[in-house]
Design a protein around this motif. Structure first.
Motif, PDB file in Angstrom:
ATOM      1  N   SER A 245       0.829  -1.202   0.000  1.00 31.15           N
ATOM      2  CA  SER A 245       0.000   0.000   0.000  1.00 31.15           C
ATOM      3  C   SER A 245       0.867   1.257   0.000  1.00 31.15           C
ATOM      4  O   SER A 245       1.903   1.315   0.663  1.00 31.15           O
ATOM      5  N   THR A 246       0.420   2.272  -0.750  1.00 26.85           N
ATOM      6  CA  THR A 246       1.132   3.555  -0.783  1.00 26.85           C
ATOM      7  C   THR A 246       0.188   4.716  -0.493  1.00 26.85           C
ATOM      8  O   THR A 246       0.452   5.859  -0.863  1.00 26.85           O
ATOM      9  N   ALA A 247      -0.913   4.410   0.172  1.00 33.05           N
ATOM     10  CA  ALA A 247      -1.935   5.431   0.435  1.00 33.05           C
ATOM     11  C   ALA A 247      -1.374   6.612   1.212  1.00 33.05           C
ATOM     12  O   ALA A 247      -1.691   7.776   0.932  1.00 33.05           O
ATOM     13  N   ASN A 248      -0.535   6.327   2.199  1.00 32.75           N
ATOM     14  CA  ASN A 248       0.056   7.401   3.003  1.00 32.75           C
ATOM     15  C   ASN A 248       1.478   7.747   2.566  1.00 32.75           C
ATOM     16  O   ASN A 248       1.982   8.834   2.838  1.00 32.75           O
ATOM     17  N   GLY A 249       2.136   6.773   1.935  1.00 35.61           N
ATOM     18  CA  GLY A 249       3.509   6.991   1.494  1.00 35.61           C
ATOM     19  C   GLY A 249       4.545   6.692   2.560  1.00 35.61           C
ATOM     20  O   GLY A 249       5.739   6.927   2.352  1.00 35.61           O
ATOM     21  N   TYR A 250       4.101   6.165   3.680  1.00 35.81           N
ATOM     22  CA  TYR A 250       5.036   5.848   4.762  1.00 35.81           C
ATOM     23  C   TYR A 250       4.391   4.827   5.687  1.00 35.81           C
ATOM     24  O   TYR A 250       3.181   4.566   5.623  1.00 35.81           O
ATOM     25  N   ASN A 251       5.208   4.250   6.564  1.00 33.26           N
ATOM     26  CA  ASN A 251       4.711   3.345   7.595  1.00 33.26           C
ATOM     27  C   ASN A 251       5.741   3.288   8.714  1.00 33.26           C
ATOM     28  O   ASN A 251       6.869   3.777   8.566  1.00 33.26           O
ATOM     29  N   GLY A 252       5.380   2.683   9.802  1.00 32.53           N
ATOM     30  CA  GLY A 252       6.334   2.543  10.895  1.00 32.53           C
ATOM     31  C   GLY A 252       5.672   2.090  12.173  1.00 32.53           C
ATOM     32  O   GLY A 252       4.460   1.850  12.227  1.00 32.53           O
ATOM     33  N   SER A 253       6.496   1.975  13.206  1.00 33.16           N
ATOM     34  CA  SER A 253       6.016   1.595  14.533  1.00 33.16           C
ATOM     35  C   SER A 253       6.807   2.372  15.566  1.00 33.16           C
ATOM     36  O   SER A 253       7.963   2.736  15.347  1.00 33.16           O
ATOM     37  N   SER A 254       6.177   2.632  16.705  1.00 36.88           N
ATOM     38  CA  SER A 254       6.830   3.424  17.743  1.00 36.88           C
ATOM     39  C   SER A 254       6.148   3.173  19.077  1.00 36.88           C
ATOM     40  O   SER A 254       4.987   2.754  19.128  1.00 36.88           O
ATOM     41  N   ALA A 255       6.894   3.438  20.142  1.00 36.78           N
ATOM     42  CA  ALA A 255       6.318   3.404  21.484  1.00 36.78           C
ATOM     43  C   ALA A 255       6.251   4.811  22.053  1.00 36.78           C
ATOM     44  O   ALA A 255       6.112   4.998  23.262  1.00 36.78           O
ATOM     45  N   LYS A 338      19.672  14.136  23.549  1.00 34.64           N
ATOM     46  CA  LYS A 338      18.340  14.674  23.268  1.00 34.64           C
ATOM     47  C   LYS A 338      17.431  13.676  22.545  1.00 34.64           C
ATOM     48  O   LYS A 338      16.263  13.971  22.297  1.00 34.64           O
ATOM     49  N   ILE A 339      17.956  12.503  22.193  1.00 33.01           N
ATOM     50  CA  ILE A 339      17.134  11.503  21.501  1.00 33.01           C
ATOM     51  C   ILE A 339      16.124  10.909  22.484  1.00 33.01           C
ATOM     52  O   ILE A 339      16.485  10.459  23.572  1.00 33.01           O
ATOM     53  N   ASN A 340      14.850  10.915  22.090  1.00 32.75           N
ATOM     54  CA  ASN A 340      13.823  10.393  22.994  1.00 32.75           C
ATOM     55  C   ASN A 340      12.824   9.458  22.316  1.00 32.75           C
ATOM     56  O   ASN A 340      11.872   9.003  22.954  1.00 32.75           O
ATOM     57  N   GLU A 341      13.045   9.161  21.028  1.00 31.71           N
ATOM     58  CA  GLU A 341      12.122   8.242  20.349  1.00 31.71           C
ATOM     59  C   GLU A 341      12.842   7.509  19.225  1.00 31.71           C
ATOM     60  O   GLU A 341      13.656   8.092  18.504  1.00 31.71           O
ATOM     61  N   ILE A 342      12.539   6.214  19.092  1.00 30.48           N
ATOM     62  CA  ILE A 342      13.058   5.396  17.994  1.00 30.48           C
ATOM     63  C   ILE A 342      11.879   4.756  17.284  1.00 30.48           C
ATOM     64  O   ILE A 342      11.023   4.128  17.917  1.00 30.48           O
ATOM     65  N   LYS A 343      11.833   4.929  15.962  1.00 34.14           N
ATOM     66  CA  LYS A 343      10.776   4.347  15.142  1.00 34.14           C
ATOM     67  C   LYS A 343      11.369   3.298  14.205  1.00 34.14           C
ATOM     68  O   LYS A 343      12.492   3.455  13.724  1.00 34.14           O
ATOM     69  N   VAL A 344      10.597   2.243  13.931  1.00 36.92           N
ATOM     70  CA  VAL A 344      11.047   1.176  13.036  1.00 36.92           C
ATOM     71  C   VAL A 344       9.948   0.900  12.013  1.00 36.92           C
ATOM     72  O   VAL A 344       8.776   0.721  12.379  1.00 36.92           O
ATOM     73  N   GLY A 345      10.334   0.872  10.729  1.00 38.37           N
ATOM     74  CA  GLY A 345       9.359   0.586   9.683  1.00 38.37           C
ATOM     75  C   GLY A 345      10.027   0.006   8.456  1.00 38.37           C
ATOM     76  O   GLY A 345      11.203  -0.376   8.481  1.00 38.37           O
ATOM     77  N   VAL A 346       9.251  -0.047   7.348  1.00 41.79           N
ATOM     78  CA  VAL A 346       9.757  -0.536   6.065  1.00 41.79           C
ATOM     79  C   VAL A 346       9.928   0.652   5.131  1.00 41.79           C
ATOM     80  O   VAL A 346       9.033   1.498   5.014  1.00 41.79           O
ATOM     81  N   ALA A 347      11.085   0.729   4.462  1.00 42.69           N
ATOM     82  CA  ALA A 347      11.301   1.754   3.439  1.00 42.69           C
ATOM     83  C   ALA A 347      10.557   1.307   2.183  1.00 42.69           C
ATOM     84  O   ALA A 347      10.988   0.396   1.477  1.00 42.69           O
ATOM     85  N   GLN A 348       9.414   1.931   1.908  1.00 41.96           N
ATOM     86  CA  GLN A 348       8.500   1.429   0.879  1.00 41.96           C
ATOM     87  C   GLN A 348       9.035   1.566  -0.537  1.00 41.96           C
ATOM     88  O   GLN A 348       8.650   0.807  -1.427  1.00 41.96           O
ATOM     89  N   GLY A 349       9.912   2.517  -0.771  1.00 37.85           N
ATOM     90  CA  GLY A 349      10.324   2.787  -2.140  1.00 37.85           C
ATOM     91  C   GLY A 349      11.191   1.718  -2.762  1.00 37.85           C
ATOM     92  O   GLY A 349      11.285   1.625  -3.988  1.00 37.85           O
ATOM     93  N   ASP A 350      11.838   0.883  -1.959  1.00 38.36           N
ATOM     94  CA  ASP A 350      12.785  -0.081  -2.518  1.00 38.36           C
ATOM     95  C   ASP A 350      12.785  -1.366  -1.704  1.00 38.36           C
ATOM     96  O   ASP A 350      13.824  -1.859  -1.289  1.00 38.36           O
ATOM     97  N   SER A 351      11.592  -1.921  -1.469  1.00 39.53           N
ATOM     98  CA  SER A 351      11.466  -3.166  -0.714  1.00 39.53           C
ATOM     99  C   SER A 351      10.570  -4.132  -1.468  1.00 39.53           C
ATOM    100  O   SER A 351       9.630  -3.718  -2.166  1.00 39.53           O
ATOM    101  N   PRO A 352      10.829  -5.431  -1.353  1.00 41.13           N
ATOM    102  CA  PRO A 352       9.949  -6.422  -1.975  1.00 41.13           C
ATOM    103  C   PRO A 352       8.534  -6.308  -1.410  1.00 41.13           C
ATOM    104  O   PRO A 352       8.338  -5.885  -0.272  1.00 41.13           O
ATOM    105  N   ASN A 353       7.558  -6.687  -2.204  1.00 42.82           N
ATOM    106  CA  ASN A 353       6.158  -6.637  -1.783  1.00 42.82           C
ATOM    107  C   ASN A 353       5.589  -8.056  -1.808  1.00 42.82           C
ATOM    108  O   ASN A 353       5.544  -8.678  -2.876  1.00 42.82           O
ATOM    109  N   PRO A 354       5.195  -8.609  -0.660  1.00 40.88           N
ATOM    110  CA  PRO A 354       5.180  -7.966   0.662  1.00 40.88           C
ATOM    111  C   PRO A 354       6.516  -8.130   1.383  1.00 40.88           C
ATOM    112  O   PRO A 354       7.295  -9.016   1.067  1.00 40.88           O
ATOM    113  N   SER A 355       6.738  -7.267   2.374  1.00 35.64           N
ATOM    114  CA  SER A 355       7.897  -7.372   3.255  1.00 35.64           C
ATOM    115  C   SER A 355       7.411  -7.484   4.692  1.00 35.64           C
ATOM    116  O   SER A 355       6.606  -6.661   5.145  1.00 35.64           O
ATOM    117  N   ALA A 356       7.894  -8.510   5.370  1.00 34.46           N
ATOM    118  CA  ALA A 356       7.592  -8.684   6.790  1.00 34.46           C
ATOM    119  C   ALA A 356       8.907  -8.555   7.553  1.00 34.46           C
ATOM    120  O   ALA A 356       9.758  -9.444   7.489  1.00 34.46           O
TER     121      ALA A 356
END
Length: 367
Positions: A245-255, A338-356
């Motif tokens: 999916s490219t509806a938003n153009g990005y993805n990720g996860s965070s706490a 000063k770092i207070n957040e780390i996010k992890v996701g898939v770089a959509q522009g150059d990844s196999p579909n699907p990527s887990a």
């Protein structure tokens, strides 16, 4: 005429008799003592130290052989009938060893064999790599005389190790190691000691309920997200699936954000690392790691998985770039405290579909 011949024969016999007496008086090779530095060791010596041989009939030294196999070089200028000097060699390739062993001297007056004890020197630790260690990670110890190791301890606890050579050892540091602990390498020659200082390691999340960020959620163009997948390197792990999916153009996860991970004194980007255990369903799946600061600045780092098996990825903070990892400005001047957040996701522009992508044990490390 007969008298002259008789006279000459008498003189010849006298000369022969005189020469024979001289030879009888010449001493045969004999060694009374072998004295070595330091402290005038008697019939003992440390490798690479000088030994003074004392005795008689030692002039014209031709050969020195240690342990019936190692030829020892010497300087003939330091040779008299009463003494000479040589240096104890030590070469593993030639079969050098410690302990009592024969040594043979061949001189102009004959050959003599004695026993000498080669003593094992006290080991030394000259360097550890990295200079600031990290609990749970390997540490290389460099030094001298790492032979016949009986134990290696840290803070009194026995460690496992791999001996690379007589000058290098790899040890496995326990995850609960405490900074300032004393590392001790013990051999028959003695013990080498060094105080080990450890890096500051902050566990962001292990997805088992531990760490400074525990409640993870996902966003953007994800297909599914599970922060409690079982069977990871050390328990549960997170799985994020992007199905194209490219509806938003990005993805990720965070706490989420919150307080900074590091304290104010940890302010050098060149000493700051992100460690994360990673895996994926397919080679080529591309991780996108994003760091946010309390000032609202963000930097990214993208990398492709080259092996679907679990591996620990270590990223230097100064290798992160702006524009979500695709910019030209690095994070070399970013203040890590000063770092207070780390996010992890898939770089959509150059990844196999699907990527887990799968990830676990996220840490920020300062050393």
């Amino acid at each position: 005429m007969i008298k002259k011949i008789t006279y000459r024969i008498i003189i010849l016999l006298a000369l022969v008799s005189f020469t024979a007496c001289q030879n009888d008086d010449a001493p045969t090779a004999n060694v009374d003592a072998m004295v070595a530095e330091p402290g005038d060791l008697l019939n003992q010596a440390f490798p690479l130290n000088k030994v003074r041989v004392e005795g008689e009939g030692l002039k014209g030294l031709k050969k020195i052989t240690l342990d019936n196999k190692i030829d020892i070089s010497f300087n003939p200028n330091y040779n008299s009938d009463k003494a000479f000097i040589f240096t104890i060699p030590f070469d593993e390739k030639l079969g050098s060893r410690f302990g009592v062993q024969p040594i043979t001297f061949i001189t102009g007056s004959g050959s003599v064999t004695k026993n000498i004890e080669i003593l094992q020197p006290v080991p030394t630790i000259t360097k550890t790599t990295p200079a600031v260690a990290t609990p749970g990670f390997p540490l290389e110890i460099e030094g001298t005389w790492f032979y016949n190791i009986s134990s290696i301890t840290l803070g009194g606890k026995t460690l496992s190790y791999t001996l690379k050579s007589s000058t290098s050892i790899i040890i496995g540091l326990p995850s609960d190691a405490v900074t300032g602990s004393e590392l001790v390498v013990t051999t028959p020659g003695g013990s080498a000691k060094k105080t080990i200082n450890f890096a500051t390691v902050v566990l962001v999340s292990d997805f088992d309920g531990n760490g400074s960020r525990r409640d993870w959620t996902a966003y953007g163009d994800i297909d599914s997200f599970n922060a409690n997948t079982t069977g990871g390197p050390s328990g549960s792990y997170a799985t994020l699936v992007w199905a194209g999916s490219t509806a938003n153009g990005y993805n990720g996860s965070s706490a989420g954000g919150g307080a900074s991970f590091l304290n104010a004194s940890n302010n050098d980007a060149s000493k700051t690392f992100i460690d994360i255990d990673v895996s994926a369903n397919v080679v080529g799946a591309q991780f996108a790691i994003q760091l946010n600061t309390i000032d609202g600045v963000n930097y990214g780092y993208n990398f492709k998985v080259t092996d679907v098996n679990w591996a620990t990825k270590t990223i230097l903070l100064s290798d992160f770039k702006d524009n979500y990892g695709f910019g030209s400005n690095t994070a070399a001047t970013v203040d890590p405290s000063k770092i207070n957040e780390i996010k992890v996701g898939v770089a959509q522009g150059d990844s196999p579909n699907p990527s887990a992508i799968k990830y676990d044990n996220i840490k920020i490390r300062y050393q």
